[in-house]
Design a protein around this motif. Sequence first.
Motif, PDB file in Angstrom:
ATOM      1  N   SER A  92       0.937  -1.215  -0.114  1.00 31.09           N
ATOM      2  CA  SER A  92      -0.023  -0.127   0.162  1.00 31.09           C
ATOM      3  C   SER A  92       0.773   1.244   0.066  1.00 31.09           C
ATOM      4  N   GLY A  93       0.150   2.381  -0.197  1.00 26.49           N
ATOM      5  CA  GLY A  93       0.787   3.690  -0.214  1.00 26.49           C
ATOM      6  C   GLY A  93       1.376   3.911  -1.754  1.00 26.49           C
ATOM      7  N   GLU A  94       2.311   4.975  -1.724  1.00 28.58           N
ATOM      8  CA  GLU A  94       2.521   5.631  -3.069  1.00 28.58           C
ATOM      9  C   GLU A  94       3.881   6.293  -2.797  1.00 28.58           C
ATOM     10  N   VAL A  95       4.789   6.185  -3.668  1.00 31.65           N
ATOM     11  CA  VAL A  95       6.116   6.711  -3.651  1.00 31.65           C
ATOM     12  C   VAL A  95       6.070   8.165  -4.122  1.00 31.65           C
ATOM     13  N   ILE A  96       6.265   9.224  -3.413  1.00 27.76           N
ATOM     14  CA  ILE A  96       6.138  10.538  -3.592  1.00 27.76           C
ATOM     15  C   ILE A  96       7.480  11.361  -3.481  1.00 27.76           C
ATOM     16  N   ALA A  97       7.843  12.370  -4.299  1.00 26.27           N
ATOM     17  CA  ALA A  97       8.769  13.456  -4.315  1.00 26.27           C
ATOM     18  C   ALA A  97       8.490  14.144  -3.033  1.00 26.27           C
ATOM     19  N   SER A  98       9.610  14.361  -2.014  1.00 27.22           N
ATOM     20  CA  SER A  98       9.424  15.046  -0.875  1.00 27.22           C
ATOM     21  C   SER A  98      10.827  15.601  -0.762  1.00 27.22           C
ATOM     22  N   ARG A  99      10.940  16.249   0.536  1.00 26.61           N
ATOM     23  CA  ARG A  99      12.316  16.926   0.865  1.00 26.61           C
ATOM     24  C   ARG A  99      12.796  16.159   2.304  1.00 26.61           C
ATOM     25  N   SER A 100      14.151  16.156   2.537  1.00 23.36           N
ATOM     26  CA  SER A 100      14.571  15.719   3.556  1.00 23.36           C
ATOM     27  C   SER A 100      15.526  17.044   4.252  1.00 23.36           C
ATOM     28  N   THR A 101      15.639  16.992   5.568  1.00 19.33           N
ATOM     29  CA  THR A 101      16.223  18.365   6.024  1.00 19.33           C
ATOM     30  C   THR A 101      17.608  17.888   6.958  1.00 19.33           C
ATOM     31  N   VAL A 102      18.639  18.642   6.808  1.00 26.23           N
ATOM     32  CA  VAL A 102      19.500  18.424   7.583  1.00 26.23           C
ATOM     33  C   VAL A 102      19.429  18.566   9.142  1.00 26.23           C
ATOM     34  N   VAL A 107       7.561   7.031   1.121  1.00 27.46           N
ATOM     35  CA  VAL A 107       6.358   6.343   1.076  1.00 27.46           C
ATOM     36  C   VAL A 107       5.238   7.070   1.730  1.00 27.46           C
ATOM     37  N   ALA A 108       4.231   7.466   0.988  1.00 27.69           N
ATOM     38  CA  ALA A 108       3.111   8.194   1.733  1.00 27.69           C
ATOM     39  C   ALA A 108       1.940   7.405   1.797  1.00 27.69           C
ATOM     40  N   LEU A 109       1.390   7.169   2.968  1.00 30.87           N
ATOM     41  CA  LEU A 109       0.198   6.324   3.221  1.00 30.87           C
ATOM     42  C   LEU A 109      -0.927   7.370   3.556  1.00 30.87           C
ATOM     43  N   ARG A 110      -2.102   7.050   2.904  1.00 30.51           N
ATOM     44  CA  ARG A 110      -3.312   7.921   3.191  1.00 30.51           C
ATOM     45  C   ARG A 110      -4.014   7.264   4.252  1.00 30.51           C
ATOM     46  N   SER A 111      -4.405   7.946   5.396  1.00 25.11           N
ATOM     47  CA  SER A 111      -5.287   7.357   6.387  1.00 25.11           C
ATOM     48  C   SER A 111      -6.136   8.415   6.652  1.00 25.11           C
ATOM     49  N   ASP A 112      -7.535   7.928   7.250  1.00 25.82           N
ATOM     50  CA  ASP A 112      -8.525   9.252   7.811  1.00 25.82           C
ATOM     51  C   ASP A 112      -7.723   9.714   9.030  1.00 25.82           C
ATOM     52  N   HIS A 113      -6.776   8.873   9.868  1.00 21.97           N
ATOM     53  CA  HIS A 113      -6.456   9.396  10.998  1.00 21.97           C
ATOM     54  C   HIS A 113      -4.898   9.232  11.128  1.00 21.97           C
ATOM     55  N   PRO A 114      -4.100  10.003  10.372  1.00 24.94           N
ATOM     56  CA  PRO A 114      -2.490   9.725  10.120  1.00 24.94           C
ATOM     57  C   PRO A 114      -1.999   9.956  11.671  1.00 24.94           C
ATOM     58  N   ASP A 115      -2.475  10.465  12.344  1.00 24.71           N
ATOM     59  CA  ASP A 115      -1.889  10.855  13.622  1.00 24.71           C
ATOM     60  C   ASP A 115      -2.207   9.555  14.455  1.00 24.71           C
ATOM     61  N   ARG A 116      -3.279   8.943  14.365  1.00 27.22           N
ATOM     62  CA  ARG A 116      -3.437   7.633  15.191  1.00 27.22           C
ATOM     63  C   ARG A 116      -2.508   6.576  14.734  1.00 27.22           C
ATOM     64  N   MET A 117      -2.144   6.625  13.336  1.00 29.90           N
ATOM     65  CA  MET A 117      -1.039   5.736  12.893  1.00 29.90           C
ATOM     66  C   MET A 117       0.084   6.087  13.402  1.00 29.90           C
ATOM     67  N   ALA A 118       0.450   6.973  13.210  1.00 31.67           N
ATOM     68  CA  ALA A 118       1.832   7.595  13.670  1.00 31.67           C
ATOM     69  C   ALA A 118       1.871   7.093  15.480  1.00 31.67           C
ATOM     70  N   LEU A 152       7.131   8.090   5.042  1.00 33.18           N
ATOM     71  CA  LEU A 152       8.295   7.471   5.643  1.00 33.18           C
ATOM     72  C   LEU A 152       9.441   7.876   4.869  1.00 33.18           C
ATOM     73  N   ASP A 153      10.397   8.286   5.151  1.00 33.91           N
ATOM     74  CA  ASP A 153      11.611   8.812   4.156  1.00 33.91           C
ATOM     75  C   ASP A 153      12.713   7.835   4.660  1.00 33.91           C
ATOM     76  N   PRO A 154      13.173   7.364   3.595  1.00 36.23           N
ATOM     77  CA  PRO A 154      14.345   6.202   3.584  1.00 36.23           C
ATOM     78  C   PRO A 154      15.529   6.694   4.086  1.00 36.23           C
ATOM     79  N   ARG A 155      15.823   8.045   3.620  1.00 36.52           N
ATOM     80  CA  ARG A 155      17.039   8.595   3.828  1.00 36.52           C
ATOM     81  C   ARG A 155      17.613   8.353   5.321  1.00 36.52           C
ATOM     82  N   THR A 156      16.744   8.346   6.313  1.00 35.44           N
ATOM     83  CA  THR A 156      17.306   8.276   7.440  1.00 35.44           C
ATOM     84  C   THR A 156      17.185   7.305   8.063  1.00 35.44           C
ATOM     85  N   VAL A 157      16.628   6.156   7.552  1.00 37.85           N
ATOM     86  CA  VAL A 157      16.747   4.889   8.332  1.00 37.85           C
ATOM     87  C   VAL A 157      17.632   3.995   7.758  1.00 37.85           C
TER      88      VAL A 157
END
Length: 447
Positions: free
Chosen positions: A369-379, A394-405, A426-431
Amino acid sequence: MRLRDLPSVDGVLQSPAAQRWIEEYGRPLALQAVRQQLETTRLAIQTGADDMQQADIHEGVKALLLAWSSPSLRRVINATGVILHTNLGRAPISGAAQKAVQEVAAEYGTLEYDLGEGRRGKREAHCDQSLRLLTGAEASLVVNNNAAAVLLALTALAKDRQVLISRTQLIEIGGGFRIPDVLKQSGARLVEVGTTNRTHRRDFESALDQDTALILRAHHSNFKIIGFTTEPSLEELVDIAARGNIPVVDDLGSGALLDTAEFGLGHEFTVQESLAAGAALVCFSGDKLLGGPQAGIILGRRALLDKLRAHPLARALRPDKMCLAALGATLIHYLRDQAAEQIPVWQMIGAPENGIRARAARWKHSLGSGEVIASRSTVGGGSLPEETLPTWAVALRSDHPDRMAAELRRADPPVITRIADDRLLLDPRTVLPDQEADLLRAMAEVI
Ligand SMILES: *Cc1c(COP(=O)(O)O)cnc(C)c1O
């Protein structure tokens, strides 16, 4: 359960379950947990709870014992894309640095021992040579963190005298570190020069007098002044200070040894550049762009560093053996010109976009699930304000993203994410590569 049915402490402690608690956690802790849980239950009944059961008390005690006997400082998976996340402990250290810490922590070491002479050696010696080789500085001193470095420099060099600083640099960097407060604590008198947006060379020249101990320059760290702004360059400050025969102390904050411009970022003024421009002392953190352990590093003129070393505060602010082990190993990566490959912070900054995109695609596939989207990482970490790096998440749509977090924060290890536009990112850069399996397992459970 009514109040008078509430069991006594001894009553609970005699149950078979309590015998297991005592075996596992020891009698003193089990006793405290029972006392606290009975108090909680009593309050609950008094405030109207009428459905309390014996089993609730047992569950409560078990939960307390488990919580109390687990370390509160835990590893987490940082999927936020903020590389130097101060709340998450800033820089993860390299494999070699971890090994160095493990060795001196588990065994004895040469912390203050000279192997050649067979007698007492110097704690300061461990990183000194590397720091001098890397930067060309005359001398070095390592303390507990950069706030301590600035405090020590000001106290040892400017107590009861004046310190000039541009109004554009009277910063607060978060966590209560405010330049004016540190100045006050050091016993130095702050002289604010210029205005909020513009400070000129002549402002410094007219503020300089007999009573001026030094000029302080502080990196803006976490903000940018834009528009109608100016402040003297470090070279200009050094030139002005030379007339009064006083030093310039440069608080670089992050302290890059590598050129950030080579990594697609804005150019962060480096430690080497600051020394070359004539700063008498340069201070920076060990766990920001350096990518090492928490530490404050002070480089510069030997005569000044000797003063700092001799000050009683230096003893109170000195680093421990684990810090020096990790810092020493980190500096060796730079010496061998392998920092970009070996130090996690630089690996993350330099991670190629297509590699991140491929990781995100793999995660999406694995999660189904989810989709791969362009985003920005921060130093982050008070370096390079406003600077971001292009990334793929990876962006996951949810009615309650805060609950998922929140659910992901309860995973083991916890996963920290970012929410943007009602989507969980979810940004793979920092994982770290080793964390991927844990991350995907936690995600699968939550989805
Ligand atoms: C981060 C920072 C500090 C404090 O450094 P710590 O290592 O967190 O104590 C001081 N000055 C500046 C300009 C900073 O960016």
